[in-house]
Design a protein around this motif. Structure first.
Motif, PDB file in Angstrom:
ATOM      1  N   PHE A  58       0.952  -1.153   0.100  1.00 60.11           N
ATOM      2  CA  PHE A  58       0.102  -0.073   0.073  1.00 60.11           C
ATOM      3  C   PHE A  58       0.894   1.250  -0.046  1.00 60.11           C
ATOM      4  CE2 PHE A  58      -2.013   3.339   2.606  1.00 60.11           C
ATOM      5  CZ  PHE A  58      -3.013   3.544   1.909  1.00 60.11           C
ATOM      6  N   VAL A  59       1.926   1.350   0.888  1.00 62.21           N
ATOM      7  CA  VAL A  59       2.709   2.665   0.935  1.00 62.21           C
ATOM      8  C   VAL A  59       3.507   2.925  -0.294  1.00 62.21           C
ATOM      9  CG1 VAL A  59       4.295   3.644   2.420  1.00 62.21           C
ATOM     10  CG2 VAL A  59       2.575   2.586   3.532  1.00 62.21           C
ATOM     11  N   ARG A  60       3.953   1.674  -0.736  1.00 60.99           N
ATOM     12  CA  ARG A  60       4.678   1.771  -2.007  1.00 60.99           C
ATOM     13  C   ARG A  60       3.772   2.204  -3.027  1.00 60.99           C
ATOM     14  NH1 ARG A  60       7.721  -1.305   1.050  1.00 60.99           N
ATOM     15  NH2 ARG A  60      10.025  -1.444   0.633  1.00 60.99           N
ATOM     16  N   ARG A  61       2.702   1.756  -3.517  1.00 60.96           N
ATOM     17  CA  ARG A  61       1.838   2.256  -4.547  1.00 60.96           C
ATOM     18  C   ARG A  61       1.575   3.450  -4.375  1.00 60.96           C
ATOM     19  NH1 ARG A  61      -0.823  -3.089  -3.395  1.00 60.96           N
ATOM     20  NH2 ARG A  61      -2.331  -1.793  -2.186  1.00 60.96           N
ATOM     21  N   ALA A  62       1.251   3.877  -3.040  1.00 61.36           N
ATOM     22  CA  ALA A  62       0.858   5.493  -2.534  1.00 61.36           C
ATOM     23  C   ALA A  62       1.996   6.241  -3.122  1.00 61.36           C
ATOM     24  CB  ALA A  62       0.360   5.612  -1.295  1.00 61.36           C
ATOM     25  N   GLY A  63       3.213   6.082  -2.842  1.00 62.67           N
ATOM     26  CA  GLY A  63       4.491   6.977  -3.257  1.00 62.67           C
ATOM     27  C   GLY A  63       4.325   7.019  -4.637  1.00 62.67           C
ATOM     28  N   LEU A  64       4.444   5.899  -5.363  1.00 60.78           N
ATOM     29  CA  LEU A  64       4.558   5.966  -6.834  1.00 60.78           C
ATOM     30  C   LEU A  64       3.465   6.669  -7.234  1.00 60.78           C
ATOM     31  CD1 LEU A  64       5.857   2.221  -7.628  1.00 60.78           C
ATOM     32  CD2 LEU A  64       7.015   4.457  -7.592  1.00 60.78           C
ATOM     33  N   ALA A  65       2.161   6.686  -6.745  1.00 59.82           N
ATOM     34  CA  ALA A  65       0.971   7.183  -7.230  1.00 59.82           C
ATOM     35  C   ALA A  65       1.043   8.845  -7.076  1.00 59.82           C
ATOM     36  CB  ALA A  65      -0.245   6.931  -6.448  1.00 59.82           C
ATOM     37  N   VAL A  66       1.624   9.261  -6.086  1.00 57.08           N
ATOM     38  CA  VAL A  66       2.084  10.691  -6.071  1.00 57.08           C
ATOM     39  C   VAL A  66       2.903  11.256  -7.010  1.00 57.08           C
ATOM     40  CG1 VAL A  66       3.174  12.603  -4.637  1.00 57.08           C
ATOM     41  CG2 VAL A  66       1.825  10.856  -3.323  1.00 57.08           C
ATOM     42  N   PHE A  67       3.839  10.573  -7.541  1.00 63.99           N
ATOM     43  CA  PHE A  67       4.557  10.796  -8.613  1.00 63.99           C
ATOM     44  C   PHE A  67       3.562  11.071 -10.270  1.00 63.99           C
ATOM     45  CE2 PHE A  67       8.511   9.109  -7.040  1.00 63.99           C
ATOM     46  CZ  PHE A  67       9.001  10.279  -6.162  1.00 63.99           C
ATOM     47  N   ARG A  68       2.685  10.211 -10.185  1.00 65.60           N
ATOM     48  CA  ARG A  68       1.598  10.023 -11.139  1.00 65.60           C
ATOM     49  C   ARG A  68       0.869  11.390 -10.908  1.00 65.60           C
ATOM     50  NH1 ARG A  68      -1.313   4.855 -10.727  1.00 65.60           N
ATOM     51  NH2 ARG A  68      -2.591   5.688 -12.497  1.00 65.60           N
ATOM     52  N   LEU A  69       0.374  11.768  -9.996  1.00 65.62           N
ATOM     53  CA  LEU A  69      -0.546  12.672  -9.580  1.00 65.62           C
ATOM     54  C   LEU A  69       0.192  13.949  -9.931  1.00 65.62           C
ATOM     55  CD1 LEU A  69      -2.239  12.298  -6.112  1.00 65.62           C
ATOM     56  CD2 LEU A  69      -3.550  12.470  -8.259  1.00 65.62           C
ATOM     57  N   ARG A  70       1.475  14.112  -9.682  1.00 67.00           N
ATOM     58  CA  ARG A  70       2.177  15.547 -10.314  1.00 67.00           C
ATOM     59  C   ARG A  70       2.490  15.683 -11.897  1.00 67.00           C
ATOM     60  NH1 ARG A  70       6.738  15.086  -5.363  1.00 67.00           N
ATOM     61  NH2 ARG A  70       5.455  15.500  -3.494  1.00 67.00           N
ATOM     62  N   ARG A  71       2.736  14.321 -12.295  1.00 65.84           N
ATOM     63  CA  ARG A  71       2.852  14.340 -13.657  1.00 65.84           C
ATOM     64  C   ARG A  71       1.472  14.811 -14.383  1.00 65.84           C
ATOM     65  NH1 ARG A  71       6.014   9.831 -12.471  1.00 65.84           N
ATOM     66  NH2 ARG A  71       4.464   8.258 -13.127  1.00 65.84           N
ATOM     67  N   GLN A  72       0.308  14.015 -13.842  1.00 64.09           N
ATOM     68  CA  GLN A  72      -0.778  14.532 -14.468  1.00 64.09           C
ATOM     69  C   GLN A  72      -1.216  16.174 -14.332  1.00 64.09           C
ATOM     70  OE1 GLN A  72      -3.780  12.233 -12.432  1.00 64.09           O
ATOM     71  NE2 GLN A  72      -3.587  10.265 -13.879  1.00 64.09           N
ATOM     72  N   HIS A  73      -1.066  16.612 -13.027  1.00 64.99           N
ATOM     73  CA  HIS A  73      -1.218  17.947 -12.981  1.00 64.99           C
ATOM     74  C   HIS A  73      -0.215  18.924 -13.853  1.00 64.99           C
ATOM     75  CE1 HIS A  73      -0.940  21.971 -10.866  1.00 64.99           C
ATOM     76  NE2 HIS A  73      -2.085  21.943 -10.846  1.00 64.99           N
ATOM     77  N   ALA A  74       1.135  18.468 -14.073  1.00 64.37           N
ATOM     78  CA  ALA A  74       1.858  19.213 -15.011  1.00 64.37           C
ATOM     79  C   ALA A  74       1.651  19.167 -16.166  1.00 64.37           C
ATOM     80  CB  ALA A  74       3.316  18.699 -14.620  1.00 64.37           C
ATOM     81  N   ALA A  75       0.836  18.060 -16.835  1.00 64.23           N
ATOM     82  CA  ALA A  75       0.378  18.047 -17.944  1.00 64.23           C
ATOM     83  C   ALA A  75      -0.865  18.749 -18.318  1.00 64.23           C
ATOM     84  CB  ALA A  75       0.430  16.532 -18.281  1.00 64.23           C
TER      85      ALA A  75
END
Length: 654
Positions: free
Chosen positions: A418-435
């Motif tokens: 769970f924690v590892r998935r969550a950390g990777l998901a934060v990076f995805r959220l940031r890429r989505q927002h930046a795009a």
């Protein structure tokens, strides 16, 4: 050869009725002696105030020793009188015994007792006089292990300057030998200090006993972790000095492990049994330490399995066969069911929650945003859930403790995933927002994942409670280490939920630090090619020029594969870096003993990455120096032994 087992009551008080019921079984399994590690777990009559709140009353210890005597088991109390003496120093009346002093000469609040303090003989006399009636084997164990602060007190330094460190240690042993002799007791000590100070052996009093311990499998001689797992052999020198030699494996878990790594524990026991026979050792002691995060039944099972070495000397003695016979011995099951249980338990070894790289999740989640897949942990969760199911052969009806242990291991694996998935998901959220994309669907999915993990957390709480209740006072569960870890997990889960809700209200907040990932994340690989006792630290320079620690971690794996001079172990390391200071200088430092290599260094926020512009020849910089092959180890955890300044190139995309 005498055979003994140990209960570490100093770290975990067990219900007296549970211990009393086990004693006849240990006698049936061929154990002769019980070593009781006590510290502040009993209320010493001569040292009022030392006992902790949940300590045994003196009459409880009397009952335990009397029951052992009726079962034919003799008792050896372990009363630490050098290292591991915080139980004394914590009390204001005895704090001045501390070897460690502040700049003004006052005693520090933590440390170990000074051998030359004028009151050390007094406290030793009080303790040995109190426990003497319980020394039914005619012996008292004074500990003396891991006394790494030896020689810091001004009195100690003065004596060492005259006679040397080895003689300083040997004189302390001699004084304790004299005190024990006044009570007609034989002195026993741990032998690790002798492995580090072999020149002390000829200076020791004849007739004492030394317990040689090492907790990983080995071919012929044990090894020293502090010396890059170099082999050593104390048996000849001890025999020449007339000192009894004891072989001492370990039955349980290291530190934060919720269950023994069964195959490795039994391989360690087998290695020591073979060595005990080769060296004609006086005794064989299966030690047990820090049982507070596991169910006591799991270590009892290992003790039952170890007994097969002498009860069935001609039978197969590989770990699986020993464990299967231990299951039959402990649970009274048939051969097929016992073999199935043993196979399932040893299969769990490959998924063990072992080593500091795994344990750091207990204290913070934001260091797990690393380049590791959560899939192995998802697979481990499924494995342990199958073990925890009532129909599984490893969880027969007569062993709710094994079922609860598997359920708790399933929770730990679920948390890792769970924690590892969550950390990777934060990076995805940031890429989505930046795009310029909508972050809400992913954030909502992550909140749903929080709900699922909350259910896993409730199951983990139930499992931890069941593990505790199996042998401990239920009303004291909330003082347990597992309860504290689970409470901390609940707080971090709540913080993660709040962060996600804030991101839904204001999507730009996805770029801020979160409970599972920093605003920026330093990621690199630690190549622990020569294991010893290393600690990795990430530091950042402050405006005043000082360096602040961002994160640190020991490299110790606590696995057999790492207990050798050369390995190929590589572990990911993550450290959150604040956004406001992301451009401030960073460095990777090493403390302790030994060397590591550092590779694949990246500083990222999930959108942009920065890498050091290093040439290929420096792709894995070396930190530290080889662990010393001889001499007294100097363990300095306050100052860097080496450091790698980090200089990053221009920003690039992922």
């Amino acid at each position: 050869m005498l055979r003994a087992f140990q209960w570490d009551l100093a770290r975990q008080v067990e219900r007296l009725d549970h211990l009393l019921a086990l004693l006849p079984r240990y006698a049936d399994w061929g154990y002769h002696e019980l070593y009781l590690h006590l510290e502040d777990a009993v209320d010493y009559p001569s040292l009022p105030g030392i006992a902790r709140a949940d300590a045994y009353a003196w009459r409880d210890l009397e009952k335990l020793v009397a029951a052992a005597t009726r079962a034919g088991i003799r008792v050896v109390p372990i009363v630490n009188l050098l290292g591991h003496t915080q139980y004394l120093i914590k009390h204001s009346a005895w704090r001045d015994l501390n070897e460690l002093r502040a700049a003004d000469g006052s005693p520090l609040p933590a440390g170990q007792i000074c051998p030359l303090h004028p009151r050390t003989p007094e406290v030793a006399e009080k303790l040995l006089r109190d426990v003497a009636p319980f020394c039914t084997a005619g012996k008292v164990h004074a500990g003396l292990d891991e006394s790494f602060s030896l020689g810091r007190h001004p009195l100690s330094r003065a004596e060492i300057s005259e006679i040397g460190l080895a003689a300083h240690f040997a004189r302390h042993v001699g004084r304790l030998h004299t005190i024990a002799g006044r009570h007609a007791l034989r002195l026993v000590i741990w032998a690790d200090m002798l492995a580090l100070l072999p020149e002390a052996v000829p200076l020791l009093p004849r007739g004492i006993a030394a317990c040689d311990w090492y907790y990983y499998p080995f071919p012929r001689v044990p090894r020293l972790e502090l010396r890059n797992f170099a082999g050593y052999d104390l048996a000849p020198a001890l025999a020449a000095q007339g000192i009894g030699y004891w072989a001492c494996p370990m039955n349980g878990a290291f530190r934060f492990e919720p269950a023994p790594v069964y195959g490795e524990r039994l391989a360690n026991i087998h290695a020591w049994w073979q060595r005990a026979r080769r060296t004609q050792a006086e005794g064989f002691l299966v030690t047990s330490w820090e049982a507070y995060r596991l169910a006591l039944e799991t270590t009892t099972l290992v003790d039952a399995a170890a007994a097969g070495l002498w009860l069935e000397p001609d039978a197969d003695d590989d770990p699986l066969a020993l464990l299967a016979r231990g299951c039959r011995r402990l649970y009274g099951t048939g051969a097929a069911a016992a073999a199935a249980t043993a196979r399932a338990l040893i299969a769990g070894d490959a998924r063990a929650f072992a080593g500091y790289a795994r344990w750091e999740i207990n204290t913070r989640w934001d260091v797990l945003a690393r380049r590791e897949s959560p899939k192995p942990h998802e697979q481990a969760e499924r494995f342990f859930r199958r073990q925890a199911a009532p129909a599984h052969p490893a969880t027969e009806k007569r062993s709710p403790a094994l079922r609860a242990t598997a359920a708790f291991q399933a929770y730990i694996a679920a948390r890792d995933a769970f924690v590892r998935r969550a950390g990777l998901a934060v990076f995805r959220l940031r890429r989505q927002h930046a795009a310029g994309h909508d972050c809400a669907p992913l954030a909502q999915a992550l909140l749903a994942g929080c709900d699922a993990f909350a259910r896993a957390l409730r199951a983990g709480r139930a499992a931890a409670r069941a593990m505790w209740d199996a042998s401990r006072e239920p009303s004291l569960y909330e003082s347990s280490q597992n309860h504290a870890i689970l409470d901390a997990d609940a707080r971090r889960l709540a913080a993660w939920r709040r962060w996600l809700h804030a991101a839904l209200r204001s999507p730009a907040r996805v770029h801020a630090a979160s409970p599972v990932c920093g605003a920026w994340q330093l990621q690199f690989t630690v190549h622990n090619f020569a294991p010893a006792l290393q600690k990795i630290i990430v530091e950042q320079q402050q405006p005043d020029g000082s360096w602040q620690e961002l994160h640190s971690r020991f490299t110790i794996e606590f696995r057999a594969a790492a207990a050798r001079p050369r390995t190929r172990i590589a572990r990911e390391f993550g450290a959150p870096v604040p956004a406001a200071s992301a451009s401030a200088p960073l460095r990777i430092a090493l403390r302790g003993l030994g060397q590591v290599r550092i590779g694949n260094i990246v500083l990222t926020d999930g959108v942009a990455t920065r890498r050091p512009p290093a040439p290929p020849a420096a792709a894995r910089p070396l930190l530290g120096r080889p662990a010393p092959a001889a001499g007294w180890p100097v363990l300095d955890w306050q100052h860097n032994a080496d450091a790698l300044p980090l200089v990053f190139g221009p920003v690039g995309g992922l």
